[in-house]
Design an enzyme around this catalytic site. Structure first.
Site, short mmCIF file in Angstrom:
data_model
loop_
_atom_site.label_atom_id
_atom_site.label_comp_id
_atom_site.label_asym_id
_atom_site.label_seq_id
_atom_site.Cartn_x
_atom_site.Cartn_y
_atom_site.Cartn_z
N GLY A 84 2.67 2.01 10.63
CA GLY A 84 3.65 3.31 10.57
C GLY A 84 4.49 3.64 11.91
N LYS B 272 0.28 4.11 -0.23
CA LYS B 272 -0.60 5.56 0.26
C LYS B 272 -0.32 6.72 -0.55
CE LYS B 272 0.29 3.49 4.96
NZ LYS B 272 0.40 3.70 6.43
N HIS C 13 -9.37 1.18 4.89
CA HIS C 13 -7.97 1.41 5.86
C HIS C 13 -8.50 2.34 7.08
CE1 HIS C 13 -3.95 2.55 6.49
NE2 HIS C 13 -3.54 1.37 5.92
N ASN D 94 1.01 -1.23 0.17
CA ASN D 94 -0.06 0.07 0.00
C ASN D 94 0.75 1.19 0.01
OD1 ASN D 94 -1.68 2.09 0.56
ND2 ASN D 94 -2.02 1.51 2.88
N SER E 222 3.38 -2.17 10.27
CA SER E 222 4.94 -2.36 10.54
C SER E 222 5.61 -3.74 10.13
CB SER E 222 5.57 -1.89 11.87
OG SER E 222 4.89 -0.65 12.25
C1 PEP Z 1 -0.44 0.04 5.95
O1 PEP Z 1 -0.57 1.15 5.39
O2 PEP Z 1 -1.53 -0.66 5.78
C2 PEP Z 1 0.29 -0.44 6.67
C3 PEP Z 1 0.38 -1.45 7.30
O3 PEP Z 1 1.71 0.51 6.92
P1 PEP Z 1 3.03 0.04 7.47
O4 PEP Z 1 3.36 -1.19 7.06
O5 PEP Z 1 4.07 1.31 7.13
O6 PEP Z 1 2.84 0.09 9.04
#
Ligand code: PEP
Length: 243
Positions: free
Chosen positions: A164, A9, A90, A7, A203
């Site tokens: 994140g 974003k 999300h 993803n 993460s």
């Molecule tokens: C996400 O955006 O769905 C996500 C899990 O982000 P990250 O891996 O950066 O925590």
């Protein structure tokens, strides 16, 4: 087969298509890999990925087929641009755009009707986990947002506090939540609920992927930050048990 989904974003302009090119040529056997770039890159990314094992998806859609919805994009427009999957619900959209379970449900129905694999995100906040309400919160989200059919549906369990932040739940907490989600899906859809893939998100990185992807009922990962480079997402895909 494990399902590894990036993803992006609100990241990526034309230069990022190099990462799509790097991924498209290198998806390992035995793992399904997809990337959801911003809307503006979907069509170009889909062209780069054409004929490879890399799928291209979107991060959101509008539930209506067409109409007076300035700035929005429908499921059929996504499919027309080359997307084969879409993320709905999300936590960033639930928080930033006020998306309720009701709205997420409508989006999931629209996406599935258009033939898009639909990744429906659920997950608790840190305060909800601290209050021992994580399972109840996820159950409420599933009840309010799951579509009528499990065909094409994927669930992503993403604890909001892990997105994140570099923090992840313990493997035991991930196991328990995924078992809870599986139980819910089987009650809801019968045998079809066994076939719904449940992704973990929050993460995930090349260092923790092998541990997370080995947990029962973790059928893949939804990856934000670590998916922005081909090398990052490929390292996570390489950590997935194959088959
Ligand atoms: C996400 O955006 O769905 C996500 C899990 O982000 P990250 O891996 O950066 O925590």
């Amino acid at each position: 087969m494990k399902y590894i989904v990036g993803n992006w974003k609100m990241h990526g302009t034309a230069a990022a298509l190099e990462e799509i090119r790097g991924l498209a040529g290198a998806v390992p056997d035995g793992v399904d890999v997809a990337v959801c770039p911003p809307f503006t890159l979907i069509e170009r990314a889909a062209r780069v990925a054409e004929g490879t094992r890399l799928a291209i998806g979107a991060q959101n859609l509008h539930a209506s087929e067409k109409g007076a919805h300035t700035g929005d994009i429908s499921a059929s427009m996504l499919a027309d641009a080359g997307a084969s999957l879409v993320i709905v619900g999300h936590s960033e959209r639930r928080a930033d755009c006020g998306e309720s379970d009701h709205i997420v449900h409508a989006k999931a129905e629209a996406a599935l009707a258009a033939g898009l694999t639909t990744i429906l995100c659920v997950g608790e906040t840190e305060a909800e986990r601290d209050a021992s309400r994580a399972e109840a919160v996820v159950a409420t989200q599933l009840a309010g947002s799951c579509p009528g059919s499990a065909d094409g549906l994927v669930i992503a369990y993403e604890p909001v506090w892990a997105i994140g932040t570099g923090r992840t739940p313990t493997p035991e907490d991930v196991r328990a939540m995924h078992a809870h989600v599986r139980h819910d899906l089987v009650l809801r859809y019968g045998d079809a609920g066994q076939a719904v893939r449940i992704l973990y998100g929050g993460s995930v990185n090349p260092g923790n992927a092998a541990t997370l992807l080995a947990i029962p009922d973790v059928d893949g990962a939804l990856v934000g930050g670590a998916s922005l480079t081909a090398a990052g997402l490929l390292a996570i895909a390489a950590a997935a048990p194959t088959g």
